[in-house]
Structures are given as structure tokens and as C-alpha cells.
Motif scaffolding. Structure first.
Motif, mmCIF file in Angstrom:
data_model
loop_
_atom_site.group_PDB
_atom_site.id
_atom_site.type_symbol
_atom_site.label_atom_id
_atom_site.label_comp_id
_atom_site.label_asym_id
_atom_site.label_seq_id
_atom_site.Cartn_x
_atom_site.Cartn_y
_atom_site.Cartn_z
ATOM 1 N N SER A 1 -3.020 7.238 2.133
ATOM 2 C CA SER A 1 -1.816 5.894 1.421
ATOM 3 C C SER A 1 -0.297 6.788 2.150
ATOM 4 O O SER A 1 0.040 7.601 1.250
ATOM 5 C CB SER A 1 -2.037 6.453 -0.031
ATOM 6 O OG SER A 1 -3.313 4.694 0.389
ATOM 7 N N GLU B 1 2.391 11.955 3.226
ATOM 8 C CA GLU B 1 0.630 10.755 2.867
ATOM 9 C C GLU B 1 0.286 10.680 1.710
ATOM 10 O O GLU B 1 0.603 12.821 1.580
ATOM 11 C CB GLU B 1 -0.022 10.893 4.076
ATOM 12 C CG GLU B 1 -0.300 11.878 4.548
ATOM 13 C CD GLU B 1 -1.515 11.507 5.389
ATOM 14 O OE1 GLU B 1 -2.470 10.180 5.050
ATOM 15 O OE2 GLU B 1 -1.785 12.883 6.753
ATOM 16 N N ASP C 1 -6.793 7.794 0.099
ATOM 17 C CA ASP C 1 -6.704 8.561 0.752
ATOM 18 C C ASP C 1 -5.869 8.154 1.664
ATOM 19 O O ASP C 1 -6.436 7.085 2.600
ATOM 20 C CB ASP C 1 -7.733 9.701 0.648
ATOM 21 C CG ASP C 1 -8.281 10.517 -0.038
ATOM 22 O OD1 ASP C 1 -7.893 10.607 -1.775
ATOM 23 O OD2 ASP C 1 -9.564 10.759 0.331
ATOM 24 N N LEU D 1 4.582 1.339 -6.470
ATOM 25 C CA LEU D 1 3.119 0.664 -5.649
ATOM 26 C C LEU D 1 3.509 -0.713 -4.308
ATOM 27 O O LEU D 1 3.427 -1.433 -5.609
ATOM 28 C CB LEU D 1 1.770 1.453 -6.272
ATOM 29 C CG LEU D 1 0.626 0.708 -5.275
ATOM 30 C CD1 LEU D 1 0.507 1.955 -4.327
ATOM 31 C CD2 LEU D 1 -1.176 0.748 -5.992
ATOM 32 N N ARG E 1 3.149 -4.092 -3.581
ATOM 33 C CA ARG E 1 1.563 -5.134 -2.835
ATOM 34 C C ARG E 1 2.123 -6.128 -1.858
ATOM 35 O O ARG E 1 3.087 -6.058 -2.003
ATOM 36 C CB ARG E 1 0.921 -5.151 -4.850
ATOM 37 C CG ARG E 1 1.322 -4.436 -5.811
ATOM 38 C CD ARG E 1 0.838 -4.829 -6.776
ATOM 39 N NE ARG E 1 -0.710 -5.283 -7.038
ATOM 40 C CZ ARG E 1 -1.139 -5.761 -8.438
ATOM 41 N NH1 ARG E 1 -0.552 -5.954 -8.734
ATOM 42 N NH2 ARG E 1 -2.061 -6.282 -7.185
ATOM 43 N N GLY F 1 0.274 -0.817 -0.145
ATOM 44 C CA GLY F 1 0.441 -0.189 0.387
ATOM 45 C C GLY F 1 0.850 1.059 0.333
ATOM 46 O O GLY F 1 0.727 2.645 -0.542
ATOM 47 N N THR F 2 1.810 1.246 0.124
ATOM 48 C CA THR F 2 2.821 2.231 0.184
ATOM 49 C C THR F 2 3.418 2.647 -1.112
ATOM 50 O O THR F 2 3.147 2.056 -1.860
ATOM 51 C CB THR F 2 3.853 1.588 1.079
ATOM 52 O OG1 THR F 2 3.810 1.812 2.655
ATOM 53 C CG2 THR F 2 5.134 3.458 1.088
ATOM 54 N N ARG G 1 -5.589 2.295 -7.257
ATOM 55 C CA ARG G 1 -5.414 1.937 -6.695
ATOM 56 C C ARG G 1 -4.790 1.835 -5.228
ATOM 57 O O ARG G 1 -5.111 1.039 -4.432
ATOM 58 C CB ARG G 1 -4.106 1.372 -7.014
ATOM 59 C CG ARG G 1 -4.173 0.445 -8.468
ATOM 60 C CD ARG G 1 -2.826 -0.030 -9.269
ATOM 61 N NE ARG G 1 -2.940 -0.827 -10.226
ATOM 62 C CZ ARG G 1 -3.326 -1.687 -10.393
ATOM 63 N NH1 ARG G 1 -3.143 -3.170 -9.754
ATOM 64 N NH2 ARG G 1 -3.271 -2.523 -11.793
ATOM 65 N N VAL G 2 -5.090 3.332 -5.038
ATOM 66 C CA VAL G 2 -4.587 3.888 -3.767
ATOM 67 C C VAL G 2 -5.763 4.352 -3.288
ATOM 68 O O VAL G 2 -6.264 5.770 -3.302
ATOM 69 C CB VAL G 2 -3.501 4.739 -3.360
ATOM 70 C CG1 VAL G 2 -2.106 3.930 -4.644
ATOM 71 C CG2 VAL G 2 -3.721 6.002 -4.386
#
Length: 248
Positions: A237, A134, A235, A108, A110, A95-96, A232-233
Motif C-alpha cells: 500500500s 510503500e 502489503d 486511510l 477510501r 487505498g493510500t 484494511r490495508v
């Protein structure tokens, strides 16, 4: 059971054919296997490597929210900057978002040691901000508000100067959304300790800048790629901007 080569070759032909047919039939199903019991478990597998046809489709023309995004001539871009799933080189938690400024990549992270990798363009002098922050929020087809100092350097941008409307708590002015807008189809806003860094991960119509350092400092992506990342991401993240990753 014997492990000898002779025993391994003694598989009955009929059994082999039946196993092959069953395997082929399972290709249309999701990647599920059974554990020692009867409860199925999902196994996440790497996404298949796209081929030339898939890349052409991936970067083909698309209409999004009424805006017509043109196709990208991928043959003019180094294939290393195509969107693709790779082994994760970051070591960060899933998620980073990780921006590798040395190699012009955005990852990104996974599950299971994998990551989606995108090519990006950066500022001429390298990304001026680095660290952990973030994605405070995201926006589709954002307006562009050039900083006052940029407008002072480039008087032709004066028409886009913004004014803050206190009564309605909003900014007025700026450039209307569109395919020629410097922020492109999507923008992800980077905040550090609750404060706006003024840096963005955003789309760009200038596909030829991917893999180069030519912008004013933000992380720019091909519009088709930033739409994929946006989807994919969520708020909030986490994002890491660094030049410390190994060369890829």
C-alpha cells in the motif's frame, strides 16, 4: 407534476403510512438502489457516526492471538483522535495511507471522498522522514529490535541487541512480542525505493502519547486502532508522510 406547497401536502395518509413501513423494513438490508433498469447497484454510504457506547466498545479490552490488550480510557483522550470516518482532506487515491504530522492524524483514503482517520503519536522533533513510500510488509505481534545507537544511549536495552544469522537469514534477539513491546500488536514497515526507512506505523500500549510528539520517530497508534488499520490495508500500500495538509 405541480411543485406547489399545497400539492406537496396532499399526499394520501394511507400511502404515506405504507411508504413509511416499507422504508423501515428496508433498514435491515444493505444499501442498494436500482438504476433506470432492473440491475441493482451498490451505493457506498458514510459509516454512521459512533456514539459514546460505540467508542467504549471500539476501545474496549480485547484478546488477540492470545495477548490481552487492556481497554483504553477514552475519556482521557481528546475525541478528535478517536477512530472515525471523515471527509478526505488529502486528495490521494483510495487505498493510500497519509500521515499528517502537523495534526497528528493518519488517514486511510477510501472511495467517494471519504477517509478513515486515526490519531497518532510522533517523534519529539517531528517525523524525521517525509515523502512517498510503500508499506512493504506487515507483521502481527512483531519482535522489537532497538537500533544499535539507541542501545548505546540506553545500556539497559543491551539484552535486546540483535544479531544477524546468515545461515538462516534471520535476526536473533530483540524483545519478545507482547502488550509491553514498543511495537504493540501490529507493525507496518515503510520502505522507500526498495530500502527500509527504519520507520514503522505500529501499535503502542502508551495511549496517552496519541496526539503528541514523544516517541523516537515512528508513527505510533492505539493498539485497537492499528489492528483495525492492519486489517484494511494490504502489503504494498502507498504511504505519504507530510506536514502539508490543511489544519483540521
Amino acid at each position: 407534476m405541480s411543485n406547489s406547497p399545497i400539492a406537496a401536502r396532499s399526499l394520501n395518509r394511507r400511502r404515506f403510512l405504507s411508504m413509511t413501513a416499507a422504508g423501515a423494513a428496508s433498514l435491515g438490508l444493505s444499501a442498494c438502489v436500482s438504476s433506470s433498469g432492473d440491475t441493482p447497484r451498490i451505493v457506498e454510504r458514510p459509516e454512521p457516526e459512533p456514539g459514546p457506547v460505540q467508542y467504549s466498545s471500539m476501545y474496549g479490552a480485547v484478546t488477540d492471538a492470545g495477548y490481552d490488550i487492556p481497554a483504553v480510557p477514552i475519556e482521557k483522550i481528546n475525541p478528535r483522535y478517536y477512530r472515525q470516518e471523515v471527509a478526505d482532506p488529502t486528495g490521494e487515491r483510495p487505498g493510500t495511507i497519509v500521515v499528517d504530522t502537523a495534526n497528528h492524524f493518519l488517514y486511510l483514503v477510501r472511495e467517494r471522498g471519504r477517509a478513515m482517520r486515526y490519531g497518532v503519536g510522533l517523534g519529539r522533533a517531528g517525523f524525521e522522514w517525509a515523502g512517498r513510500a510503500e508499506i512493504k510488509y506487515k507483521q502481527q505481534w512483531p519482535r522489537w529490535f532497538p537500533p544499535a545507537e539507541m542501545i548505546d544511549r540506553r545500556p539497559e536495552l543491551e539484552k535486546y541487541r540483535a544479531e544477524y544469522d546468515k545461515a538462516n537469514d534471520q535476526w536473533l534477539g530483540g524483545m519478545q512480542p507482547g502488550v509491553s513491546n514498543p511495537l504493540g500488536a501490529r507493525a507496518l514497515y515503510i520502505f522507500e525505493d526498495g530500502k527500509d526507512t527504519l520507520y514503522r506505523v505500529h501499535g503502542s500500549p502508551e495511549w496517552w502519547t496519541i496526539g503528541k510528539s514523544v516517541s523516537s520517530g515512528c508513527v505510533r497508534m492505539i493498539n485497537q486502532d492499528v489492528i483495525d488499520l492492519y486489517n484494511r490495508v494490504p502489503d504494498g500500500s502507498p504511504i505519504l508522510v507530510t506536514s502539508g495538509l490543511r489544519s483540521v
